[in-house]
Design a protein around this motif. Structure first.
Motif, PDB file in Angstrom:
ATOM      1  N   ASP A  23       0.869  -1.183   0.000  1.00  0.00           N
ATOM      2  CA  ASP A  23       0.000   0.000   0.000  1.00  0.00           C
ATOM      3  C   ASP A  23       0.899   1.225   0.000  1.00  0.00           C
ATOM      4  OD1 ASP A  23      -1.662   2.168   0.700  1.00  0.00           O
ATOM      5  OD2 ASP A  23      -2.963   0.912   1.940  1.00  0.00           O
ATOM      6  N   SER A  34      -7.273  -0.548   5.379  1.00  0.00           N
ATOM      7  CA  SER A  34      -6.389  -1.075   4.342  1.00  0.00           C
ATOM      8  C   SER A  34      -6.921  -2.418   3.868  1.00  0.00           C
ATOM      9  CB  SER A  34      -4.963  -1.227   4.882  1.00  0.00           C
ATOM     10  OG  SER A  34      -4.945  -2.139   5.968  1.00  0.00           O
ATOM     11  N   TYR A 126      -7.333   0.958  -4.038  1.00  0.00           N
ATOM     12  CA  TYR A 126      -8.039   0.632  -2.801  1.00  0.00           C
ATOM     13  C   TYR A 126      -9.541   0.848  -2.948  1.00  0.00           C
ATOM     14  CZ  TYR A 126      -9.843   1.291   1.921  1.00  0.00           C
ATOM     15  OH  TYR A 126     -10.599   1.227   3.056  1.00  0.00           O
TER      16      TYR A 126
END
Length: 392
Positions: A23, A34, A126
């Motif tokens: 990430d 996350s 994401y």
């Protein structure tokens, strides 16, 4: 080596394979939520991201990109590139993502490629993957069956879930939430954020569905909230509308179960074990003293939890159980004795948790498809499974 980027159709395979993820968002974004399997190795730290964002608003995209390249150059660039390279050497299957699969992950991907490493990124980043996981929970709730384990506090529902998990599809919601679901149920490790809890729930459902196809998944009869996190609406409503199995154990067994989980398997039990065959607390070793301090903190935590439910418990019962708890603390400190904890545990179950839980079941008009001891429930589930196999 060519590594095509990951589209939405490939996300199931990515998550069920426990693919390591990099990430590259800023830490402030990562801690809010996350993707499972992620490590945060940002291309921009929080301060740099804020500066680039302000420049974008004031001067536009081109100026913001130029500022980003200027800040992340030279030694700074090399240090961040090295972090990515080190991680990929340890996790060769690693996949990249940023918020929308845009500039940050694309630049990271290009810098890695320039260094001789070609790794894919998640298209849509994401945001796309998070929507996929939300949709996963909703689709599962619409299309997959559950078997819900209910029963009064201390019945061993969570233990049952863990015990059958090798042979039956079973989901331990409390483990995902890192909380036992009661005022006394906090665990040593902090709870996940709501987003991380939902993401982990979705991945767990993906894995179970992949392994067991159409078999019903066994879950505990949880309330909407487990500590500070809560079940998504679709999944909670699915639990409430599913078939119920009732674990029925006598009070003494339930008290023993709670005693084991909340006393023996905690710093209180560990401290007692360390102090056996030793002198009183004043002459204990450094490790023993540390364990005893942790045990005292746990007694304090239980006293605070009791205070939190004092109004629902009622003044007289609260004072009575508080005194029992303090008596148990004193017995631990002065006499290396912990069995007296069963006194306050039993009263808490009888006067608070049983009326609360059984009242809820009555309001819901629960009609279990099976009721019996924990072992009887396990036998029932195995018989049910054997019949399903024979009918195939």
């Amino acid at each position: 080596m060519n590594n095509p980027n990951i589209n939405s159709d490939e996300l199931t395979a990515l998550f069920t394979a426990d693919t390591p993820l990099i990430d590259v968002r800023a830490p402030v974004e990562f801690i809010q939520g996350s993707l499972p399997g992620s490590v945060n190795l940002p291309i921009l730290n929080d301060e740099e991201r804020a500066l680039v964002g302000a420049t974008y608003k004031q001067q536009g995209s081109k100026a913001a990109v130029m500022l980003g390249y200027k800040m992340i150059s030279g030694r700074v660039k090399q240090d961040r590139l090295q972090q990515w390279l080190d991680f990929i050497r340890q996790h060769p299957r690693a996949v990249l993502y940023c918020f929308r699969g845009g500039k940050r992950s694309q630049i990271t991907q290009q810098w890695l490629k320039d260094a001789g490493i070609d790794r894919p990124l998640i298209i849509g980043g994401y945001k796309q993957a998070r929507q996929f996981l939300i949709n996963t929970i909703d689709r599962f709730s619409e299309n997959h069956r559950l078997l819900v384990i209910t029963g009064p506090t201390g019945s061993g529902k969570t233990r049952l879930i863990q015990q059958i998990s090798n042979n039956h599809p079973a989901l331990d919601i409390e483990a995902l939430a890192r909380h036992r679901g009661s005022a006394f149920g906090g665990m040593p490790t902090p709870q996940p954020t709501q987003i991380d809890f939902e993401n982990q729930l979705a991945v767990s459902l993906l894995k179970l569905k992949q392994s067991y196809l159409s078999d019903p998944i066994v879950v505990e009869d949880e309330s909407r909230h487990t500590g500070k996190v809560y079940l998504p609406t679709s999944f909670f409503e699915h639990i409430r509308s599913s078939k119920i199995i009732w674990v029925d154990e006598p009070l003494a067994t339930r008290v023993d179960n709670i005693f084991e989980d909340y006393i023996l398997a905690t710093p209180i039990g560990q401290a007692l074990q360390a102090r056996r065959n030793t002198q009183p607390l004043s002459s204990a070793t450094e490790i023993q003293a540390m364990l005893c301090q942790r045990a005292q903190l746990l007694f304090d935590k239980y006293a605070n939890a009791l205070q939190a439910i004092s109004k629902k418990l009622g003044g007289v019962r609260f004072q009575e159980i508080s005194q029992d708890l303090e008596n148990a603390r004193s017995s631990f400190v002065n006499r290396n004795e912990i069995q007296s904890n069963k006194i306050w545990i039993e009263k808490l179950v009888k006067y608070y948790y049983d009326p609360l839980y059984l009242g809820s079941l009555q309001r819901r008009q629960v009609n279990p498809c099976f009721k019996g001891s924990r072992q009887a429930v396990i036998n029932y589930l195995q018989t049910r499974k054997n019949r399903a196999i024979q009918s195939e």
